[in-house]
Design a protein around this motif. Structure first.
Motif, PDB file in Angstrom:
ATOM      1  N   THR A   1     -13.647  59.781  64.399  1.00  0.00           N
ATOM      2  CA  THR A   1     -13.466  61.234  64.363  1.00  0.00           C
ATOM      3  C   THR A   1     -13.590  61.777  62.947  1.00  0.00           C
ATOM      4  OG1 THR A   1     -11.073  60.811  64.281  1.00  0.00           O
ATOM      5  CG2 THR A   1     -12.019  61.291  66.420  1.00  0.00           C
ATOM      6  N   LEU A   2     -13.087  61.043  61.968  1.00  0.00           N
ATOM      7  CA  LEU A   2     -13.165  61.520  60.588  1.00  0.00           C
ATOM      8  C   LEU A   2     -14.607  61.533  60.093  1.00  0.00           C
ATOM      9  CD1 LEU A   2     -10.042  59.771  59.011  1.00  0.00           C
ATOM     10  CD2 LEU A   2     -10.251  62.109  59.843  1.00  0.00           C
ATOM     11  N   SER A   3     -15.384  60.510  60.470  1.00  0.00           N
ATOM     12  CA  SER A   3     -16.789  60.451  60.045  1.00  0.00           C
ATOM     13  C   SER A   3     -17.578  61.634  60.611  1.00  0.00           C
ATOM     14  CB  SER A   3     -17.422  59.133  60.488  1.00  0.00           C
ATOM     15  OG  SER A   3     -16.757  58.033  59.916  1.00  0.00           O
ATOM     16  N   ILE A   4     -17.388  61.920  61.898  1.00  0.00           N
ATOM     17  CA  ILE A   4     -18.113  63.030  62.511  1.00  0.00           C
ATOM     18  C   ILE A   4     -17.656  64.352  61.913  1.00  0.00           C
ATOM     19  CG2 ILE A   4     -18.592  64.212  64.685  1.00  0.00           C
ATOM     20  CD1 ILE A   4     -18.285  61.570  66.116  1.00  0.00           C
ATOM     21  N   SER A   5     -16.362  64.466  61.618  1.00  0.00           N
ATOM     22  CA  SER A   5     -15.855  65.696  61.008  1.00  0.00           C
ATOM     23  C   SER A   5     -16.483  65.916  59.639  1.00  0.00           C
ATOM     24  CB  SER A   5     -14.330  65.628  60.880  1.00  0.00           C
ATOM     25  OG  SER A   5     -13.705  65.547  62.146  1.00  0.00           O
ATOM     26  N   LYS A   6     -16.634  64.834  58.854  1.00  0.00           N
ATOM     27  CA  LYS A   6     -17.276  64.963  57.542  1.00  0.00           C
ATOM     28  C   LYS A   6     -18.748  65.351  57.694  1.00  0.00           C
ATOM     29  CE  LYS A   6     -14.295  61.626  55.186  1.00  0.00           C
ATOM     30  NZ  LYS A   6     -14.231  60.299  54.511  1.00  0.00           N
ATOM     31  N   ALA A   7     -19.412  64.779  58.694  1.00  0.00           N
ATOM     32  CA  ALA A   7     -20.807  65.147  58.939  1.00  0.00           C
ATOM     33  C   ALA A   7     -20.912  66.622  59.313  1.00  0.00           C
ATOM     34  CB  ALA A   7     -21.389  64.273  60.048  1.00  0.00           C
ATOM     35  N   LEU A   8     -19.978  67.095  60.116  1.00  0.00           N
ATOM     36  CA  LEU A   8     -19.974  68.504  60.501  1.00  0.00           C
ATOM     37  C   LEU A   8     -19.723  69.392  59.292  1.00  0.00           C
ATOM     38  CD1 LEU A   8     -20.066  70.714  62.623  1.00  0.00           C
ATOM     39  CD2 LEU A   8     -17.674  70.218  63.194  1.00  0.00           C
ATOM     40  N   LEU A   9     -18.806  68.980  58.423  1.00  0.00           N
ATOM     41  CA  LEU A   9     -18.547  69.755  57.212  1.00  0.00           C
ATOM     42  C   LEU A   9     -19.790  69.821  56.328  1.00  0.00           C
ATOM     43  CD1 LEU A   9     -14.971  68.525  56.225  1.00  0.00           C
ATOM     44  CD2 LEU A   9     -15.604  70.827  56.940  1.00  0.00           C
ATOM     45  N   SER A  10     -20.519  68.707  56.233  1.00  0.00           N
ATOM     46  CA  SER A  10     -21.736  68.709  55.417  1.00  0.00           C
ATOM     47  C   SER A  10     -22.802  69.622  56.015  1.00  0.00           C
ATOM     48  CB  SER A  10     -22.282  67.283  55.277  1.00  0.00           C
ATOM     49  OG  SER A  10     -22.837  66.823  56.494  1.00  0.00           O
ATOM     50  N   ASP A  11     -22.765  69.814  57.348  1.00  0.00           N
ATOM     51  CA  ASP A  11     -23.686  70.752  57.989  1.00  0.00           C
ATOM     52  C   ASP A  11     -23.314  72.200  57.679  1.00  0.00           C
ATOM     53  OD1 ASP A  11     -24.885  68.563  59.140  1.00  0.00           O
ATOM     54  OD2 ASP A  11     -23.795  68.739  61.031  1.00  0.00           O
ATOM     55  N   LEU A  12     -22.012  72.438  57.512  1.00  0.00           N
ATOM     56  CA  LEU A  12     -21.528  73.812  57.423  1.00  0.00           C
ATOM     57  C   LEU A  12     -21.653  74.420  56.032  1.00  0.00           C
ATOM     58  CD1 LEU A  12     -18.248  73.539  59.548  1.00  0.00           C
ATOM     59  CD2 LEU A  12     -20.413  74.540  60.245  1.00  0.00           C
ATOM     60  N   VAL A  13     -21.564  73.588  54.995  1.00  0.00           N
ATOM     61  CA  VAL A  13     -21.477  74.127  53.640  1.00  0.00           C
ATOM     62  C   VAL A  13     -22.712  73.750  52.832  1.00  0.00           C
ATOM     63  CG1 VAL A  13     -18.965  74.049  53.694  1.00  0.00           C
ATOM     64  CG2 VAL A  13     -20.229  72.095  52.779  1.00  0.00           C
TER      65      VAL A  13
ATOM     66  N   VAL B   1     -13.711  75.670  58.893  1.00  0.00           N
ATOM     67  CA  VAL B   1     -13.403  74.573  57.971  1.00  0.00           C
ATOM     68  C   VAL B   1     -11.915  74.276  57.969  1.00  0.00           C
ATOM     69  CG1 VAL B   1     -13.415  73.902  55.542  1.00  0.00           C
ATOM     70  CG2 VAL B   1     -15.433  74.978  56.538  1.00  0.00           C
ATOM     71  N   ARG B   2     -11.080  75.303  57.967  1.00  0.00           N
ATOM     72  CA  ARG B   2      -9.629  75.082  57.984  1.00  0.00           C
ATOM     73  C   ARG B   2      -9.198  74.352  59.242  1.00  0.00           C
ATOM     74  NH1 ARG B   2      -9.292  80.429  55.939  1.00  0.00           N
ATOM     75  NH2 ARG B   2      -8.735  81.178  58.022  1.00  0.00           N
ATOM     76  N   CYS B   3      -9.808  74.671  60.362  1.00  0.00           N
ATOM     77  CA  CYS B   3      -9.488  73.970  61.608  1.00  0.00           C
ATOM     78  C   CYS B   3      -9.880  72.494  61.517  1.00  0.00           C
ATOM     79  CB  CYS B   3     -10.194  74.631  62.790  1.00  0.00           C
ATOM     80  SG  CYS B   3      -9.525  76.238  63.259  1.00  0.00           S
ATOM     81  N   LEU B   4     -10.999  72.201  60.863  1.00  0.00           N
ATOM     82  CA  LEU B   4     -11.398  70.807  60.685  1.00  0.00           C
ATOM     83  C   LEU B   4     -10.428  70.072  59.770  1.00  0.00           C
ATOM     84  CD1 LEU B   4     -15.291  70.993  60.425  1.00  0.00           C
ATOM     85  CD2 LEU B   4     -13.932  70.058  62.286  1.00  0.00           C
ATOM     86  N   TYR B   5      -9.866  70.759  58.770  1.00  0.00           N
ATOM     87  CA  TYR B   5      -8.831  70.145  57.948  1.00  0.00           C
ATOM     88  C   TYR B   5      -7.638  69.744  58.817  1.00  0.00           C
ATOM     89  CZ  TYR B   5     -11.196  72.025  53.788  1.00  0.00           C
ATOM     90  OH  TYR B   5     -12.110  72.316  52.802  1.00  0.00           O
TER      91      TYR B   5
ATOM     92  N   ARG C   1     -20.147  70.952  48.988  1.00  0.00           N
ATOM     93  CA  ARG C   1     -19.833  69.786  49.808  1.00  0.00           C
ATOM     94  C   ARG C   1     -18.769  68.858  49.205  1.00  0.00           C
ATOM     95  NH1 ARG C   1     -25.097  67.322  51.351  1.00  0.00           N
ATOM     96  NH2 ARG C   1     -25.006  66.348  49.295  1.00  0.00           N
ATOM     97  N   PRO C   2     -18.872  68.469  47.906  1.00  0.00           N
ATOM     98  CA  PRO C   2     -17.821  67.596  47.373  1.00  0.00           C
ATOM     99  C   PRO C   2     -16.435  68.221  47.434  1.00  0.00           C
ATOM    100  CG  PRO C   2     -19.732  67.617  45.919  1.00  0.00           C
ATOM    101  CD  PRO C   2     -19.944  68.702  46.926  1.00  0.00           C
ATOM    102  N   LEU C   3     -16.357  69.527  47.158  1.00  0.00           N
ATOM    103  CA  LEU C   3     -15.072  70.214  47.196  1.00  0.00           C
ATOM    104  C   LEU C   3     -14.485  70.208  48.603  1.00  0.00           C
ATOM    105  CD1 LEU C   3     -12.863  72.054  46.028  1.00  0.00           C
ATOM    106  CD2 LEU C   3     -14.379  73.995  46.450  1.00  0.00           C
ATOM    107  N   VAL C   4     -15.315  70.575  49.596  1.00  0.00           N
ATOM    108  CA  VAL C   4     -14.825  70.678  50.963  1.00  0.00           C
ATOM    109  C   VAL C   4     -14.435  69.307  51.516  1.00  0.00           C
ATOM    110  CG1 VAL C   4     -15.492  71.277  53.324  1.00  0.00           C
ATOM    111  CG2 VAL C   4     -16.091  72.800  51.444  1.00  0.00           C
ATOM    112  N   ILE C   5     -15.266  68.292  51.278  1.00  0.00           N
ATOM    113  CA  ILE C   5     -14.938  66.952  51.753  1.00  0.00           C
ATOM    114  C   ILE C   5     -13.697  66.420  51.029  1.00  0.00           C
ATOM    115  CG2 ILE C   5     -15.734  64.556  51.850  1.00  0.00           C
ATOM    116  CD1 ILE C   5     -18.500  65.524  52.421  1.00  0.00           C
ATOM    117  N   GLY C   6     -13.551  66.762  49.742  1.00  0.00           N
ATOM    118  CA  GLY C   6     -12.345  66.366  49.019  1.00  0.00           C
ATOM    119  C   GLY C   6     -11.095  66.985  49.608  1.00  0.00           C
ATOM    120  N   HIS C   7     -11.153  68.258  49.972  1.00  0.00           N
ATOM    121  CA  HIS C   7     -10.015  68.912  50.615  1.00  0.00           C
ATOM    122  C   HIS C   7      -9.727  68.287  51.981  1.00  0.00           C
ATOM    123  CE1 HIS C   7     -10.304  72.891  48.117  1.00  0.00           C
ATOM    124  NE2 HIS C   7      -9.961  71.834  47.393  1.00  0.00           N
TER     125      HIS C   7
END
Length: 457
Positions: free
Chosen positions: A131-143, A29-33, A148-154
């Motif tokens: 790239t941002l849209s796919i990254s958000k989709a990946l984050l939603s897969d991971l958590v 997740v930090r790498c995606l940030y 999800r709201p916290l991670v996408i907010g960060h």
């Protein structure tokens, strides 16, 4: 019709690895940030200079406007397809492909010595800059859904930091000889660096965890829900195998078209309509902000720029406050979205009726928080009601809706400014009120959907 559910996916091959947990997930997740930060940093170096560069190439204002609209139109039609494409072939390869094609676009921009080359350079960026849209989709897969709201907010906050710093660096390069071309080349290099970062993400940890989990599950009981989750993950990560080359080409295309058809026939129209109305409302607020502040209060554009940077900084900080806010609302995304929408509407109304610059500063301060929370919550609500098994498709459709807003907002702003400098934000207030009304009318469906999900968990 019920909530949208993706159609049956193509016959999968070997099960894809589960999501890394613990330290592996945290590092992922930090790498995606960092990916989001570098993306916005590179783009914000170049975007403020585009209008100046195309003007220096001899383009008339009309031609510059047409070329500028090209990007929005391409984004409108490509967002849904690229998002769904990431659901079918997997996040890793689709994300790397989008980053590299965007790098090619900025490289061509650095070689644009005519209006035609400038327009051609905007094509790959317009099609693949998701790239941002796919990254958000990946984050939603991971958590999990609660995280999800916290991670996408960060993630949004990290991206916003890049947007704050990028123009500063771009402005420095502009002072040099051939500054725009140098800035474009640096942006292209940043995207290539970003592609390398995505390639080096700890994807291998997923495979390691997969082997360990297989050994563990052979000696323990696995619930039906766990098996279902693994199947969903395998579809999300796109681990598919086909019998013939023709089948390998047609099945992903057919799957993309089926997913788009399913979401078009779903009952999520009200959620996307709320997103469209609020996007246009906020865009109307910013559409003539600099000009209106100068006409109404005599504030120079330089000071207005400081005010915009101040608001952007607060917006980035708001992303880091989503954790405490969502816990305060007991992870009720709908209630948080409704309240942030009401607050946004009130603040835009306060700005449009302001009698002093201090009122504008006050409204801008709290608007930075309300819009940041609203953007995160509307995405989470889309995924909650639609099902995050095909999160790339849902996020892609959401981006297409926002692209429609980018096309509509300038037209509405121009018409509203014929009546008053306060016309655009006043029209935005009306649109926000319609969005609030739609949410209030559909409150039972939102709340019942959320209750059903909590019970299933």
């Amino acid at each position: 019709m019920g909530a949208w559910e993706p159609p049956p996916a193509p016959r999968p091959g070997p099960a894809a690895p589960p999501v890394p947990r613990g330290a592996g997930l945290s590092r992922f997740v930090r790498c995606l940030y960092l990916v989001g930060f570098l993306d916005f940093f590179g783009v914000s170096m170049v975007v403020p200079l585009l209008s100046l560069h195309i003007k220096s190439l001899g383009a008339s204002p009309t031609v510059a406007g047409v070329v500028g609209s090209l990007y929005g139109l391409l984004q409108l039609f490509s967002s849904t397809f690229v998002g769904c494409w990431s659901d079918v072939i997997g996040r890793q390869y689709s994300l790397i492909a989008c980053i590299l094609f965007s790098a090619v676009g900025y490289l061509l921009l650095g070689m644009s010595t005519s209006v035609w080359l400038f327009a051609i350079a905007r094509v790959p960026v317009g099609i693949f800059k998701h790239t941002l849209s796919i990254s958000k989709a990946l984050l939603s897969d991971l958590v999990s859904e609660k995280e999800r709201p916290l991670v996408i907010g960060h993630f949004n906050a990290a991206s916003s930091v890049g947007f704050i710093l990028g123009p500063v660096v771009g402005g420095y390069f502009t002072e040099l000889e051939s500054g725009f071309y140098l800035t474009s080349f640096v942006c292209s290099f940043i995207f290539i660096l970003n592609a390398g970062l995505v390639w080096m993400l700890p994807w291998s940890e997923e495979h390691t965890d997969s082997n360990e989990n297989e050994q563990t599950t052979s000696n323990s009981k696995v619930t039906a829900k766990a098996n279902c989750d693994l199947q969903v993950k395998s579809l999300v990560n796109g681990a598919m195998k086909y019998d013939t080359p023709l089948q390998s080409l047609w099945i992903p295309v057919g799957s993309v078209l089926k997913r788009i058809k399913s979401i078009a026939c779903s009952d999520l129209w009200d959620v996307f309509l709320v997103r469209l109305l609020m996007s246009v409302a906020v865009m109307l607020y910013y559409s003539n902000f600099v000009l209106a502040i100068e006409e109404r209060f005599g504030v120079k554009p330089k000071l207005t720029g400081y005010l915009i940077s101040y608001s952007s900084t607060l917006g980035a900080l708001a992303g880091f406050l989503l954790g405490p806010i969502t816990r305060l609302y007991q992870h009720n995304t709908y209630a948080l979205l409704l309240h942030s929408t009401v607050l946004t509407c009130v603040l835009i109304m306060l700005y449009s009726t302001a009698l002093s610059i201090w009122t504008v500063i006050l409204s801008s301060t709290f608007l930075a928080f309300s819009t940041t929370v609203g953007r995160t919550c509307i995405t989470d609500l889309e995924l909650t009601l639609g099902g995050n098994q095909a999160s790339g498709t849902l996020i892609g459709v959401g981006q297409s809706v926002t692209s429609v807003g980018r096309i509509i907002a300038p037209l509405l702003s121009g018409i509203a400014q014929e009546f008053s400098p306060c016309g655009p934000p006043s029209l935005g207030v009306g649109l926000a009120l319609v969005a609030i009304l739609i949410m209030l009318v559909n409150t039972p469906r939102y709340c019942s959907g959320r209750t059903a999900k909590l019970k299933s968990e």
